[in-house]
Design a protein around this motif. Sequence first.
Motif, short mmCIF file in Angstrom:
data_model
loop_
_atom_site.label_atom_id
_atom_site.label_comp_id
_atom_site.label_asym_id
_atom_site.label_seq_id
_atom_site.Cartn_x
_atom_site.Cartn_y
_atom_site.Cartn_z
N ASP A 14 0.83 -1.21 0.00
CA ASP A 14 0.00 0.00 0.00
C ASP A 14 0.86 1.26 0.00
O ASP A 14 0.54 2.24 -0.66
CB ASP A 14 -0.92 0.00 1.22
N ASP A 42 -2.09 -2.77 -14.85
CA ASP A 42 -3.17 -1.78 -14.81
C ASP A 42 -2.74 -0.51 -14.08
O ASP A 42 -3.13 0.60 -14.46
CB ASP A 42 -4.41 -2.36 -14.12
N ASP A 43 -1.94 -0.68 -13.03
CA ASP A 43 -1.46 0.50 -12.31
C ASP A 43 -0.57 1.35 -13.21
O ASP A 43 -0.62 2.57 -13.18
CB ASP A 43 -0.68 0.07 -11.06
N SER A 45 -0.69 1.57 -16.57
CA SER A 45 -1.46 2.35 -17.56
C SER A 45 -2.17 3.51 -16.87
O SER A 45 -2.24 4.61 -17.41
CB SER A 45 -2.44 1.50 -18.35
N ASP A 46 -2.68 3.27 -15.67
CA ASP A 46 -3.38 4.34 -14.94
C ASP A 46 -2.44 5.51 -14.67
O ASP A 46 -2.79 6.67 -14.90
CB ASP A 46 -3.94 3.78 -13.63
N ILE A 49 -1.65 7.42 -17.94
CA ILE A 49 -2.76 8.21 -18.48
C ILE A 49 -3.06 9.41 -17.58
O ILE A 49 -3.27 10.52 -18.03
CB ILE A 49 -4.01 7.33 -18.67
N ARG A 50 -3.06 9.19 -16.26
CA ARG A 50 -3.38 10.28 -15.34
C ARG A 50 -2.34 11.39 -15.33
O ARG A 50 -2.68 12.57 -15.28
CB ARG A 50 -3.49 9.77 -13.91
N ASN A 52 0.68 11.70 -17.37
CA ASN A 52 1.54 11.94 -18.53
C ASN A 52 3.01 11.67 -18.25
O ASN A 52 3.88 12.43 -18.67
CB ASN A 52 1.39 13.38 -19.03
N LYS A 186 -2.45 -3.25 4.39
CA LYS A 186 -2.74 -4.69 4.37
C LYS A 186 -1.95 -5.39 5.48
O LYS A 186 -2.43 -6.30 6.13
CB LYS A 186 -2.32 -5.28 3.01
#
Lengths: 245, 450
Positions: A14, A42-43, A45-46, A49-50, A52, A186
């Motif tokens: 985390d 996925d992290d 690409s996020d 995209i968020r 740049n 966690k």
Amino acid sequence: MKGKTLLVLGAKSDIGIALAYKFAKEGCNIQLAARNSETLKDDCSDIKIRYNVDATFHEFDALDINSHESFVSSLPKLPSIVISSIGILGNQKENEKDIHKAIEIIRTNFEGIVSVFSYLANDFQSRGSGTIIGISSVAGNRGRGSNYIYGSAKAGFSTFLSGLRNRLYPYGVDVITVKPGFVRTKMTSHINLPKLLTTNPNKVAKSIYLAYKYRKNIIYVKSIWKYIMKFIQLIPESIFKRMKL
Amino acid sequence: MSLGKNKMKNLEIISGWGLYPRIQANIIKPKTIKELRDAILSNSFIARGNGRSYGDSAINQFNTIEMTEFNRFLHFNEKEGLVIAQAGILLKDIIETFLPKGWFPPVTPGTKYVTLGGMVAANVHGKNHYKSGTFSKYIKWIEIIDHNGEIIKCSRKKNSELFLWTIGGMGLTGIILNVAFYLKRIKTAWINQSKLVSKNINQTFEFFESNIDSSYSVAWIDCYAKGLNIGRSVLMLGEHAELDDINSYKKLSPFKTFKKRKLSIPFFFPSFVLSNFSVKIFNSLNFIVSKISRRKAIVDWDTFFYPLDKILNWNKIYGSKGFAQFQCVIPLSVSKKAITEMLNLISNSKSSSFLAVLKRFGQDESHFSFPMEGYSLSLDFPINKENLLLINSLDEITIKYDGRFYLVKDSRMKKKTFESSDLRIKNFKAFREDNLSKKFRSCQTDRLGL
């Protein structure tokens, strides 16, 4: 921060992922490293995209120390900053009976990170720049009966960072020791933590970013911990050994 | 009623945005597909986003699955403006990420604190339905987890029945996981806003119809107007500003607006704050101020589209009992008649609606979505006995004129009312039966017998 690259070791934790987002928001490129790293896709690409920035993921196992040299040389770019948020808390009672478990905790929290940090430190030294950030723990300030396997690994790690800081200072490489105190993650989800002494991963990430920016040496995320630990360290051993801590 | 397999572990009292009803529910917050699949093993569950539906449509006592951890962007195609994102992402994040690149959601509801999955499940509309339709028009495909935990991709071409029932399907066909949707190009973050003040309901409708070419339109109705003044409104029209519309300072970075302070309501307002008297004064004041203030202005996107988001928890102003929102749509030919009847009823009652909003809808073909060509009226009422009775009467008027209700706003409708409002219910029930999607259910579906 533009053009800088941050390597996060233990990117699935985390605190690790919170750090990646915080630094990416400030314009830093990100390298995420962890075991089974494909779940970090996925992290990545996020983040791209968020914010740049560039983001990549890399396979890394702290315990597989033979792979660390090639791990560092295979990175697409030598990072400007490296942070390790690797850590396992373990269970003291279990560690007392199962020594293999205890050794694994010491290897993960200490040996594994010392190994990978040492390769990076040498590269940073020859480059003449860089920042190495280790997340240690207040548990390493003094050994307590209830948590001394984890504590001693963190104590070793803190001492390693202190020596590394001293060695690399002339070469313009910064080393930061972070002692977060209790953090709701966690790793601690099964423990009931006192609110006053507990922080969250985003706050840890924010104070680490500031520590990087202002080139601090040792930081406590919640300053109350600094005083608590000072006090605990002042207790004479003859009394301390009788206490239930 | 079937009990979930999982033991009740994480019980919390939750509600929709209207804070009514409040229901104790078992909350599950999966972080991975595996955890999500484990949650679906139970017999009864519903997905929940950011809790912005007003009533009980995203609450299931046994398993309410919060999807907010699934909040990543997976892909962006800069040529087409195509975004692929996980369903738990907030509209706010979509705007903050893509507005600086010159893109904006083609359809947006009145708050940016909704999730993408929620926007699909309610098939949301904006102040531009008559021109741009519902959100579904801009969806390329959706990925859904079905009752078996299988991920199914659906679009207008592939698994089209599942796709068509999922948009506007209130989460009752499966859990929406990923959505591919298009954004639209804009030149600036600013809106050319113009205000028209109408004297009565006739003029309000005239203004709507004569401005049907405008990109956005919405009217705020003064519910306290009586007699000849009934239906007097402030109509707001909007167009995305071009570069030449904004001054040279704003032109330097046309997508940047200025951060505003967010207000927050620290506690529930006691009920006298929003008494009939104060609401009456507020309504009249707002009306008078609008009448004399500037008719044309350049405002930023946040002010134009999300005026209520400025106050973070404005739902608390109705007091601790919460409030109910009523939203209906009435077919075009009888819109004016029905809405006049509703406004007369409210104005003659002792009840008060703080917000009364009128919007024009265009034609809409869909399996289960809310809009149809006509006018949509939404009203907020604090929860009390008289108001609940009043809303029942508004229900009756809606049905009398063949209108229907927006499920995402509903928290109190009766099964009988719902069933007589929509002929499509039978088909939806049959589809749910055939596709074994009865496990997806909410307190609302139990109440309405869906």
